[in-house]
Design an enzyme around this catalytic site. Structure first.
Site, mmCIF file in Angstrom:
data_model
loop_
_atom_site.group_PDB
_atom_site.id
_atom_site.type_symbol
_atom_site.label_atom_id
_atom_site.label_comp_id
_atom_site.label_asym_id
_atom_site.label_seq_id
_atom_site.Cartn_x
_atom_site.Cartn_y
_atom_site.Cartn_z
ATOM 1 N N ASN A 29 0.918 -1.253 -0.106
ATOM 2 C CA ASN A 29 0.068 -0.006 0.230
ATOM 3 C C ASN A 29 0.955 1.213 0.070
ATOM 4 O O ASN A 29 2.068 1.101 -0.220
ATOM 5 C CB ASN A 29 -0.877 -0.043 1.119
ATOM 6 N N PHE A 45 -4.393 3.465 15.239
ATOM 7 C CA PHE A 45 -4.511 4.425 14.063
ATOM 8 C C PHE A 45 -5.731 3.905 13.016
ATOM 9 O O PHE A 45 -5.999 2.680 12.904
ATOM 10 C CB PHE A 45 -3.377 4.638 13.253
ATOM 11 N N LYS A 74 -11.927 -3.115 18.890
ATOM 12 C CA LYS A 74 -10.349 -3.715 19.153
ATOM 13 C C LYS A 74 -10.060 -3.511 20.666
ATOM 14 O O LYS A 74 -8.884 -3.949 20.948
ATOM 15 C CB LYS A 74 -9.313 -3.065 18.166
HETATM 16 N N1 CTP Z 1 -3.786 -3.284 12.286
HETATM 17 C C1 CTP Z 1 -2.861 -4.106 12.815
HETATM 18 N N2 CTP Z 1 -2.786 -5.447 12.107
HETATM 19 C C2 CTP Z 1 -3.760 -5.546 11.128
HETATM 20 C C3 CTP Z 1 -4.591 -4.744 10.626
HETATM 21 C C4 CTP Z 1 -4.584 -3.518 11.236
HETATM 22 O O1 CTP Z 1 -2.154 -3.848 13.688
HETATM 23 N N3 CTP Z 1 -3.343 -6.826 10.660
HETATM 24 C C5 CTP Z 1 -3.884 -1.934 12.973
HETATM 25 C C6 CTP Z 1 -3.115 -0.532 12.408
HETATM 26 O O2 CTP Z 1 -1.820 -0.565 12.542
HETATM 27 C C7 CTP Z 1 -4.269 0.485 12.655
HETATM 28 C C8 CTP Z 1 -5.347 0.150 13.110
HETATM 29 O O3 CTP Z 1 -5.200 -1.439 13.229
HETATM 30 O O4 CTP Z 1 -3.622 0.924 14.016
HETATM 31 C C9 CTP Z 1 -6.445 0.233 12.198
HETATM 32 O O5 CTP Z 1 -6.385 -0.412 10.780
HETATM 33 P P1 CTP Z 1 -7.336 -0.305 9.793
HETATM 34 O O6 CTP Z 1 -6.595 -0.981 8.643
HETATM 35 O O7 CTP Z 1 -7.679 1.158 9.621
HETATM 36 O O8 CTP Z 1 -8.654 -0.974 10.303
HETATM 37 P P2 CTP Z 1 -9.494 -2.173 10.168
HETATM 38 O O9 CTP Z 1 -9.312 -2.721 11.498
HETATM 39 O O10 CTP Z 1 -8.265 -3.265 9.453
HETATM 40 O O11 CTP Z 1 -10.732 -2.147 9.647
HETATM 41 P P3 CTP Z 1 -11.006 -1.681 8.060
HETATM 42 O O12 CTP Z 1 -9.762 -2.225 7.243
HETATM 43 O O13 CTP Z 1 -12.045 -2.435 7.918
HETATM 44 O O14 CTP Z 1 -11.309 -0.387 8.045
#
Ligand code: CTP
Length: 398
Positions: free
Chosen positions: A208, A321, A339
């Protein structure tokens, strides 16, 4: 370094051109810089340059009738919180070792109670000479700190140790010396940053646009607040902030592994990484050939690193975040609860305001209902504000 007084001594060496930038790097961090040049330094760079950059008249002479009571060296020696000599020539090291008082800089070094820090710069043979090394050993035994020198190509065409460190490296090293204990002194902080790469085959991956800038800025701000910082970073093109331990990873699975290993003893966990939510179910062992018109890559969920840390019974203070394209507050609040986080920093990414750029804006929500908007600002400033919020919450928990 706000309000701190730094005397920047400049002695005769070609590296004096880097001292001009050093003035900028110190003043931009809030220090007041008074440049003191030796006679030899004037052969390499003019006082006008330093005067313009520091906003102060450069001091050069021990016999300056304009100086307070004609005792410029005493006045400067008392004013200084730190005396930094960069570049420090071989001659200056020798004069300092012998306690000479034959020019303004050497004299004020004798007269000051402030710490003295030297960034040597000279030809590699001169640096390695037994006389210079004996001087260095003597100065160190008296508590003088040396920064560098670095090794590499030299202005004289030789290669070896003797290059002055870069201005930003010197500023990074000097900053903590002037820092009063910060709000996070004694705390251990674990941060994830950057993107992850999920392999499809030996030459391709899914990733990404995350640049890692926000996470690196948070790491730097945490360090500046006195914390011990471990930064688990996906592939980015940024240098690790000084004083921060960086562990490089590629995939979400590797990031998860390292976070688990580093977690014991952690007081604060901040997940800024843009972790892939899905990875290819299988990694093709050889390069996938373009045989068909369409290609389907079957994906499976990765472990949510943030949620897994927050789910532990011995959990640290957990900050997530959220990058959202719409309904920022609603989604962020939902993520905070789902979470089980202590705090979440949300930003809008629909207009590409956050990814891979210098500025950002954050909405910070905390468990218990606190809501703080941090308006559009450089990521470094936002990170400092966020760290202050985290430090406040930690204090109120104690
Ligand atoms: N994060 C993480 N591990 C993952 C995915 C996300 O630690 N496998 C953490 C990111 O570092 C961030 C937070 O989760 O602090 C939010 O991630 P985001 O991708 O915005 O949210 P999701 O919970 O994955 O939800 P969605 O993608 O459905 O918005």
């Amino acid at each position: 370094m706000r309000g701190k007084h730094v005397i920047l001594g400049v002695t005769g060496g070609i590296a004096a051109y880097k001292s001009a930038e050093l003035v900028r790097r110190l003043t931009e961090r809030g220090a007041e810089v008074q440049v003191v040049m030796t006679a030899a330094a004037r052969e390499f760079i003019t006082a006008t340059t330093f005067q313009a950059l520091s906003g102060r008249t450069v001091r050069e002479s021990l016999w300056d009738p304009a100086a307070e009571g004609a005792m410029g060296h005493i006045e400067l020696a008392r004013w200084a919180d730190l005396v930094l000599v960069a570049p420090a020539s071989a001659d200056f090291l020798a004069r300092l070792t012998h306690g000479r008082a034959d020019d303004l800089l050497a004299t004020l070094c004798l007269a000051t109670a402030a710490p003295i820090v030297l960034a040597p710069a000279m030809n590699q043979q001169m640096w390695q000479n037994a006389a210079t090394q004996a001087n260095v050993a003597m100065l160190k035994s008296r508590g003088v700190r040396l920064l560098g020198p670095a090794s590499g190509d030299q202005a004289c065409g030789e290669v070896g140790p003797g290059r002055m460190l870069e201005a930003v490296e010197i500023a990074d090293l000097v900053e903590p010396m002037l820092a009063v204990p910060g709000p996070l002194t004694g705390k251990r902080v674990l941060i994830t940053a950057g993107p992850t790469r999920e392999c499809i085959d030996p030459v391709r991956f899914i990733s990404n646009r995350s640049s890692g800038k926000m996470g690196y800025a948070v790491a730097q701000a945490m360090r500046a607040a006195g914390a011990e910082v471990v930064l688990v970073s996906g592939p980015v093109s940024l240098c690790a902030p000084t004083g921060v331990q960086r562990i490089s990873v590629e995939s979400a699975a590797q990031m998860f592994e390292v976070v688990q290993q580093q977690l014991p003893g952690t007081d604060v966990f901040v997940a800024t990484a843009a972790v892939a939510d899905y990875r290819p179910l299988e990694i093709a062992p050889v390069k996938i050939k373009k045989r068909n018109e369409q290609l389907t890559v079957e994906m499976t969920r990765t472990t949510d690193i943030l949620a897994s840390v927050a789910a532990r019974t011995d959990r640290p203070f957990v900050v997530g975040f959220a990058a959202e394209t719409n309904n920022v507050e609603q989604h962020a609040l939902e993520k905070l609860l789902r979470k089980n986080l202590d705090m979440i920093a949300a930003n809008e990414v629909s207009t590409c305001k956050a990814f891979d750029c210098e500025d950002n804006a954050l909405l910070v929500l905390s468990r218990g209902g606190a809501r703080v908007e941090l308006p559009q600002a450089p990521k470094r400033e936002l990170a400092t504000a966020l760290v202050a919020l985290i430090a406040d919450r930690l204090k109120s928990k104690v």
